[in-house]
Scaffold this motif. Structure first.
Motif, PDB file in Angstrom:
ATOM      1  N   LEU A  41       0.866  -1.218  -0.025  1.00 37.07           N
ATOM      2  CA  LEU A  41      -0.079  -0.099  -0.152  1.00 37.07           C
ATOM      3  C   LEU A  41       0.851   1.263   0.216  1.00 37.07           C
ATOM      4  O   LEU A  41       2.030   1.077   0.143  1.00 37.07           O
ATOM      5  N   THR A  42       0.361   2.426  -0.176  1.00 39.30           N
ATOM      6  CA  THR A  42       1.204   3.474  -0.072  1.00 39.30           C
ATOM      7  C   THR A  42       1.219   4.201   1.231  1.00 39.30           C
ATOM      8  O   THR A  42       0.610   3.422   2.185  1.00 39.30           O
ATOM      9  N   GLU A  43       2.440   4.719   1.524  1.00 39.71           N
ATOM     10  CA  GLU A  43       2.607   5.183   2.817  1.00 39.71           C
ATOM     11  C   GLU A  43       1.630   5.987   3.560  1.00 39.71           C
ATOM     12  O   GLU A  43       1.085   5.774   4.746  1.00 39.71           O
ATOM     13  N   SER A  44       0.849   7.000   2.746  1.00 39.93           N
ATOM     14  CA  SER A  44      -0.246   7.664   3.252  1.00 39.93           C
ATOM     15  C   SER A  44      -1.313   6.690   3.442  1.00 39.93           C
ATOM     16  O   SER A  44      -2.219   7.003   4.317  1.00 39.93           O
ATOM     17  N   ASN A  45      -1.666   5.610   2.442  1.00 37.38           N
ATOM     18  CA  ASN A  45      -2.790   4.960   2.992  1.00 37.38           C
ATOM     19  C   ASN A  45      -2.671   3.975   4.283  1.00 37.38           C
ATOM     20  O   ASN A  45      -3.609   3.865   4.874  1.00 37.38           O
ATOM     21  N   VAL A  46      -1.275   3.738   4.436  1.00 37.87           N
ATOM     22  CA  VAL A  46      -1.051   3.001   5.600  1.00 37.87           C
ATOM     23  C   VAL A  46      -1.356   3.780   7.010  1.00 37.87           C
ATOM     24  O   VAL A  46      -1.940   3.381   7.887  1.00 37.87           O
ATOM     25  N   GLY A  47      -0.993   5.129   6.870  1.00 35.64           N
ATOM     26  CA  GLY A  47      -1.093   6.206   7.772  1.00 35.64           C
ATOM     27  C   GLY A  47      -2.645   6.369   7.959  1.00 35.64           C
ATOM     28  O   GLY A  47      -3.185   6.503   9.118  1.00 35.64           O
ATOM     29  N   VAL A  48      -3.231   6.480   7.073  1.00 37.84           N
ATOM     30  CA  VAL A  48      -4.808   6.524   7.174  1.00 37.84           C
ATOM     31  C   VAL A  48      -5.495   5.585   7.823  1.00 37.84           C
ATOM     32  O   VAL A  48      -6.276   5.492   8.642  1.00 37.84           O
ATOM     33  N   ILE A  49      -5.036   4.140   7.238  1.00 43.78           N
ATOM     34  CA  ILE A  49      -5.680   2.904   8.016  1.00 43.78           C
ATOM     35  C   ILE A  49      -5.146   3.143   9.597  1.00 43.78           C
ATOM     36  O   ILE A  49      -6.183   2.724  10.290  1.00 43.78           O
ATOM     37  N   LEU A  50      -4.113   3.308   9.813  1.00 42.09           N
ATOM     38  CA  LEU A  50      -3.586   3.282  11.224  1.00 42.09           C
ATOM     39  C   LEU A  50      -4.358   4.330  11.948  1.00 42.09           C
ATOM     40  O   LEU A  50      -4.878   4.118  13.069  1.00 42.09           O
ATOM     41  N   TYR A  51      -4.505   5.482  11.597  1.00 41.97           N
ATOM     42  CA  TYR A  51      -5.364   6.376  12.129  1.00 41.97           C
ATOM     43  C   TYR A  51      -6.677   6.020  12.320  1.00 41.97           C
ATOM     44  O   TYR A  51      -7.228   6.268  13.542  1.00 41.97           O
ATOM     45  N   ARG A  52      -7.472   5.555  11.249  1.00 37.83           N
ATOM     46  CA  ARG A  52      -8.736   5.088  11.232  1.00 37.83           C
ATOM     47  C   ARG A  52      -9.018   3.973  12.297  1.00 37.83           C
ATOM     48  O   ARG A  52      -9.782   3.817  13.255  1.00 37.83           O
ATOM     49  N   THR A  53      -7.882   3.113  12.304  1.00 40.09           N
ATOM     50  CA  THR A  53      -7.949   1.954  13.190  1.00 40.09           C
ATOM     51  C   THR A  53      -7.902   2.338  14.563  1.00 40.09           C
ATOM     52  O   THR A  53      -8.428   1.945  15.759  1.00 40.09           O
ATOM     53  N   MET A  54      -6.945   3.091  14.989  1.00 41.42           N
ATOM     54  CA  MET A  54      -6.818   3.820  16.405  1.00 41.42           C
ATOM     55  C   MET A  54      -7.936   4.389  16.897  1.00 41.42           C
ATOM     56  O   MET A  54      -8.243   4.434  17.933  1.00 41.42           O
ATOM     57  N   LYS A  55      -8.636   5.272  15.815  1.00 44.25           N
ATOM     58  CA  LYS A  55      -9.817   5.943  16.339  1.00 44.25           C
ATOM     59  C   LYS A  55     -10.836   4.992  16.393  1.00 44.25           C
ATOM     60  O   LYS A  55     -11.699   5.102  17.656  1.00 44.25           O
ATOM     61  N   LYS A  56     -10.929   3.943  15.725  1.00 44.97           N
ATOM     62  CA  LYS A  56     -11.950   2.805  15.974  1.00 44.97           C
ATOM     63  C   LYS A  56     -11.780   2.242  17.464  1.00 44.97           C
ATOM     64  O   LYS A  56     -12.756   1.814  18.105  1.00 44.97           O
ATOM     65  N   LEU A  57     -10.460   1.700  17.750  1.00 41.01           N
ATOM     66  CA  LEU A  57     -10.029   1.177  18.961  1.00 41.01           C
ATOM     67  C   LEU A  57     -10.669   2.164  20.199  1.00 41.01           C
ATOM     68  O   LEU A  57     -11.135   1.531  21.150  1.00 41.01           O
ATOM     69  N   LYS A  58     -10.324   3.475  20.064  1.00 39.53           N
ATOM     70  CA  LYS A  58     -10.501   4.295  21.036  1.00 39.53           C
ATOM     71  C   LYS A  58     -12.099   4.274  21.432  1.00 39.53           C
ATOM     72  O   LYS A  58     -12.424   4.384  22.389  1.00 39.53           O
ATOM     73  N   LEU A  59     -12.797   4.496  20.299  1.00 37.14           N
ATOM     74  CA  LEU A  59     -14.260   4.616  20.421  1.00 37.14           C
ATOM     75  C   LEU A  59     -14.686   3.289  20.918  1.00 37.14           C
ATOM     76  O   LEU A  59     -15.598   3.374  21.924  1.00 37.14           O
ATOM     77  N   ARG A  60     -14.222   2.068  20.356  1.00 42.84           N
ATOM     78  CA  ARG A  60     -14.729   0.610  20.990  1.00 42.84           C
ATOM     79  C   ARG A  60     -14.244   0.649  22.664  1.00 42.84           C
ATOM     80  O   ARG A  60     -15.199   0.299  23.442  1.00 42.84           O
ATOM     81  N   ILE A  61     -13.296   1.038  22.782  1.00 42.92           N
ATOM     82  CA  ILE A  61     -12.866   1.059  24.595  1.00 42.92           C
ATOM     83  C   ILE A  61     -13.878   2.168  25.185  1.00 42.92           C
ATOM     84  O   ILE A  61     -14.116   1.831  26.165  1.00 42.92           O
ATOM     85  N   GLU A  62     -13.849   3.169  24.782  1.00 40.70           N
ATOM     86  CA  GLU A  62     -14.778   4.056  25.332  1.00 40.70           C
ATOM     87  C   GLU A  62     -16.267   3.584  25.609  1.00 40.70           C
ATOM     88  O   GLU A  62     -16.908   3.708  26.717  1.00 40.70           O
ATOM     89  N   ASP A  63     -16.702   3.174  24.593  1.00 40.73           N
ATOM     90  CA  ASP A  63     -17.969   2.315  24.712  1.00 40.73           C
ATOM     91  C   ASP A  63     -18.262   1.391  25.827  1.00 40.73           C
ATOM     92  O   ASP A  63     -19.017   1.347  26.387  1.00 40.73           O
ATOM     93  N   GLU A  64     -16.914   0.571  25.632  1.00 39.01           N
ATOM     94  CA  GLU A  64     -16.957  -0.604  26.491  1.00 39.01           C
ATOM     95  C   GLU A  64     -17.044   0.139  28.005  1.00 39.01           C
ATOM     96  O   GLU A  64     -17.835  -0.472  29.016  1.00 39.01           O
ATOM     97  N   SER A  65     -16.461   1.122  28.368  1.00 36.72           N
ATOM     98  CA  SER A  65     -15.877   1.910  29.539  1.00 36.72           C
ATOM     99  C   SER A  65     -17.411   2.326  29.910  1.00 36.72           C
ATOM    100  O   SER A  65     -17.628   2.353  31.257  1.00 36.72           O
ATOM    101  N   GLU A  66     -18.140   2.878  28.966  1.00 32.17           N
ATOM    102  CA  GLU A  66     -19.344   3.474  29.375  1.00 32.17           C
ATOM    103  C   GLU A  66     -20.533   2.269  29.624  1.00 32.17           C
ATOM    104  O   GLU A  66     -21.636   2.763  29.700  1.00 32.17           O
ATOM    105  N   GLY A  67     -20.334   1.074  29.074  1.00 30.18           N
ATOM    106  CA  GLY A  67     -21.441  -0.075  29.141  1.00 30.18           C
ATOM    107  C   GLY A  67     -22.213  -0.009  27.973  1.00 30.18           C
ATOM    108  O   GLY A  67     -23.106  -0.997  27.937  1.00 30.18           O
ATOM    109  N   VAL A  68     -21.671   0.701  26.875  1.00 33.59           N
ATOM    110  CA  VAL A  68     -22.385   0.562  25.555  1.00 33.59           C
ATOM    111  C   VAL A  68     -21.954  -0.557  24.883  1.00 33.59           C
ATOM    112  O   VAL A  68     -20.669  -0.807  24.787  1.00 33.59           O
ATOM    113  N   LYS A  69     -22.944  -1.588  24.266  1.00 31.86           N
ATOM    114  CA  LYS A  69     -22.483  -2.629  23.592  1.00 31.86           C
ATOM    115  C   LYS A  69     -22.769  -2.697  22.107  1.00 31.86           C
ATOM    116  O   LYS A  69     -23.438  -1.687  21.564  1.00 31.86           O
TER     117      LYS A  69
END
Length: 192
Positions: A164-192
């Motif tokens: 993949l291109t370097e920028s595509n990897v960066g975008v995927i990493l950014y979105r993945t980290m954001k996705k992980l953060k939201l998922r963890i926050e949802d779990e901490s708040e008890g949202v499933k």
């Protein structure tokens, strides 16, 4: 003249021994340089210590067997080695026909070494949330996260491995980290 003819096989044998010693020395250097990073990358992908050790040894066996065919013109050594590691892990999953890439127990074992019980408990809770969130990622996202945080590769190195291109990897990493953060926050708040 006759002496020269007799010495020639000895000289050739000596050159062969030196070449073997040089290859062995190069492989030893490669092994010492990359073992930990290859091991970490594989542990992010399979999360079982014994499987990680087995697959890591398979990677270095392939590197040793193919070292003579490696060309620095095609790609840097690091990229070549992680491509081999990725293929070994993919072959393992194909053979196992598994869909899950992470096991919570294996990663807990990897992360929680030599800590006091209280910090282990807190770390374990955090890790549980993180690993449940990691389980929601697709294979490509987990592979890139493993290469980034398990193998400590840069985005450009990852881009060469995953094609993949370097920028595509960066975008995927950014979105993945954001996705992980939201998922963890949802779990901490008890949202499933």
């Amino acid at each position: 003249m006759q002496e020269r003819v007799l010495l020639f096989p000895l000289i050739e044998e000596e050159v062969s021994i030196r070449e073997t010693q040089t290859e062995s020395l190069e492989f030893t250097t490669i092994f010492e340089t990359y073992y930990k990073r290859i091991y970490n990358y594989i542990s992010y992908r399979v999360s079982c210590r014994y499987t990680t050790e087995d697959l890591t040894s398979q990677v270095f066996e392939k590197v040793l067997n193919k070292l003579g065919t490696y060309s620095s013109d095609k790609s840097p050594l690091e990229v070549w080695m992680f491509a081999i590691a990725r293929n070994v892990v993919n072959d393992y999953f194909r053979a196992q026909k598994r869909t899950k890439m992470f096991s919570l127990e294996g990663i807990k074992e990897l992360i929680s070494k030599k800590k006091d019980p209280e910090s282990l408990y807190i770390l374990g809770e955090s890790n549980d949330k993180l690993f449940r969130a990691l389980d929601t990622l697709n294979e490509r996202e987990r592979n890139i996260v493993g290469l980034k945080f398990g193998a400590n590769l840069s985005n450009i190195q990852i881009s060469r491995i995953v094609d993949l291109t370097e920028s595509n990897v960066g975008v995927i990493l950014y979105r993945t980290m954001k996705k992980l953060k939201l998922r963890i926050e949802d779990e901490s708040e008890g949202v499933k």
